[in-house]
Enzyme design. Structure first.
Site, PDB file in Angstrom:
ATOM      1  N   GLY A  62     -10.208  12.562 -10.852  1.00  0.00           N
ATOM      2  CA  GLY A  62      -8.905  12.360 -10.229  1.00  0.00           C
ATOM      3  C   GLY A  62      -7.939  11.700 -11.184  1.00  0.00           C
ATOM      4  O   GLY A  62      -8.350  10.902 -12.047  1.00  0.00           O
ATOM      5  N   LYS A 120       3.657   1.188  -3.844  1.00  0.00           N
ATOM      6  CA  LYS A 120       3.159   0.455  -5.015  1.00  0.00           C
ATOM      7  C   LYS A 120       4.085   0.600  -6.230  1.00  0.00           C
ATOM      8  O   LYS A 120       4.213  -0.333  -7.020  1.00  0.00           O
ATOM      9  CB  LYS A 120       1.738   0.902  -5.365  1.00  0.00           C
ATOM     10  CG  LYS A 120       0.712   0.449  -4.320  1.00  0.00           C
ATOM     11  CD  LYS A 120      -0.700   0.804  -4.715  1.00  0.00           C
ATOM     12  CE  LYS A 120      -1.673   0.437  -3.599  1.00  0.00           C
ATOM     13  NZ  LYS A 120      -3.065   0.685  -3.955  1.00  0.00           N
ATOM     14  N   THR A 157       0.838  -1.187   0.000  1.00  0.00           N
ATOM     15  CA  THR A 157       0.000   0.000   0.000  1.00  0.00           C
ATOM     16  C   THR A 157       0.881   1.248   0.000  1.00  0.00           C
ATOM     17  O   THR A 157       2.104   1.153  -0.174  1.00  0.00           O
ATOM     18  CB  THR A 157      -1.035  -0.076   1.152  1.00  0.00           C
ATOM     19  OG1 THR A 157      -1.949   1.001   1.010  1.00  0.00           O
ATOM     20  CG2 THR A 157      -0.393  -0.019   2.530  1.00  0.00           C
ATOM     21  N   GLY A 208     -15.861   3.196  -0.900  1.00  0.00           N
ATOM     22  CA  GLY A 208     -14.884   2.247  -1.415  1.00  0.00           C
ATOM     23  C   GLY A 208     -14.611   1.043  -0.531  1.00  0.00           C
ATOM     24  O   GLY A 208     -13.655   0.299  -0.791  1.00  0.00           O
ATOM     25  N   ASP A 211      -6.362  -3.734  -7.664  1.00  0.00           N
ATOM     26  CA  ASP A 211      -7.216  -2.592  -7.296  1.00  0.00           C
ATOM     27  C   ASP A 211      -8.321  -2.364  -8.324  1.00  0.00           C
ATOM     28  O   ASP A 211      -9.489  -2.169  -7.975  1.00  0.00           O
ATOM     29  CB  ASP A 211      -6.377  -1.319  -7.153  1.00  0.00           C
ATOM     30  CG  ASP A 211      -5.508  -1.336  -5.905  1.00  0.00           C
ATOM     31  OD1 ASP A 211      -5.921  -1.945  -4.895  1.00  0.00           O
ATOM     32  OD2 ASP A 211      -4.419  -0.741  -5.934  1.00  0.00           O
ATOM     33  N   THR A 239      -6.010  19.221 -11.953  1.00  0.00           N
ATOM     34  CA  THR A 239      -4.836  19.602 -12.745  1.00  0.00           C
ATOM     35  C   THR A 239      -4.914  18.868 -14.077  1.00  0.00           C
ATOM     36  O   THR A 239      -4.666  17.658 -14.149  1.00  0.00           O
ATOM     37  CB  THR A 239      -3.543  19.203 -11.991  1.00  0.00           C
ATOM     38  OG1 THR A 239      -3.637  19.674 -10.644  1.00  0.00           O
ATOM     39  CG2 THR A 239      -2.311  19.776 -12.662  1.00  0.00           C
TER      40      THR A 239
END
Ligand code: ATR
Length: 271
Positions: A126, A65, A61, A236, A102, A152
């Site tokens: 995101g 990663k 985690t 989540g 994931d 961004t």
């Protein structure tokens, strides 16, 4: 007894030891699973020490990663696509294999929630590691168009170049006016109690607002979506459990049922 572990820094908050211990009980697997706090610049040494002491496999985690990705000798296609590894194991030849569960965990959770991803148009908010790992599995599950919006813009654009024209990058102020039956919040805004600042018009036609963050209460993004008429919201927690179940299956060859463990975790969060 076979040993497994999750590596992170910090690691005290990790639910993985509880989840995998529950899976092991449920599936009658003789194994132990611990949490290992690795030094920020010392993941590789921690992993090697663990294997030398008999470790069979691990989860990785934040913030390791990418380091696990560098360390693995054999990478699955989905780990390559994500540029990150969350599951490590040794194959029969003793090579270190890196996988990433994931994204398939997210897809499994969306399927559990009744979403039909085939032909779906998705708004993914995101452009960090969480988002990048989700895109390949969402496309593999049949998503027709994926709009990747980030505060961004350049980060969304950089990720989109790794994919085909099904993935379209934009900033929060120029999100295309499509109908998005599914909006996924993969920003970390919820960790600080916030939400991505997108216009409410994008919620029209949204059936599920999914936040990769989870907690004791619905996240700010989920509450906002509910206030504006989105029928279903989810956090989540199911993704966390489904990525763990996929890792467990890789290691042990049996697939646990996430539902009883989810009920226990919900009780813990509410306590
Ligand atoms: P992770 O690995 O969890 O995805 P990350 O790589 O640090 O974490 O990425 C965090 C993401 O959340 C980024 O997309 C970030 O947006 P920027 O790229 O503009 O920084 C996004 N994010 C964090 N806080 C946010 C907020 N308050 N509003 C919108 N986006 C936010």
């Amino acid at each position: 007894m076979d040993r497994y572990a999750v590596f992170g820094n910090p690691i005290g908050q990790s639910k993985s030891p509880f989840i995998h211990s529950q899976f092991a009980l449920q599936c009658a697997q003789q194994m132990q699973y611990e949490a290992i706090l690795a030094p920020v610049a010392g993941f590789a040494d921690s992993w090697r020490d663990f294997v030398a002491a008999g470790g069979k496999g691990g989860n990785v985690t934040v913030p390791f990663k990418e380091q696990a990705y560098q360390l693995a000798e054999v990478l699955s296609a989905r780990a390559q696509q994500a540029g990150a590894v969350n599951t490590l194991y040794l194959n029969h030849a003793g090579q270190l294999c890196g996988d990433n569960t994931d994204g398939i965990g997210l897809v499994a959770d969306l399927t559990r929630l009744g979403v039909n991803l085939a032909g779906c148009t998705v708004l993914l908010l995101g452009a960090g590691g969480a988002s990048r790992g989700a895109i390949g599995p969402l496309l593999d599950a049949g998503v027709k168009q994926l709009v990747l919006a980030n505060r961004t813009l350049s980060k969304a654009q950089a990720i989109a170049t790794s994919f085909d024209s099904r993935v379209q990058a934009c900033g929060f102020t120029d999100i295309p006016e499509y109908a998005y039956p599914l909006i996924i919040n993969a920003t970390s805004a919820g960790l600080a109690g916030g939400r991505p600042d997108i216009g409410i018009q994008h919620l029209i036609g949204c059936q599920l607002a999914y936040d990769m963050v989870y907690g004791a209460k619905p996240t700010a993004f989920m509450q906002w979506a509910k206030q504006h008429g989105v029928a279903q919201q989810a956090d989540g927690l199911g993704m966390l459990l489904a990525q763990a179940a996929a890792a467990f299956t890789i290691w042990r060859g049996v697939t646990p049922d996430i539902e009883p463990v989810m009920a226990l975790l919900k009780q813990q969060l509410a306590a």
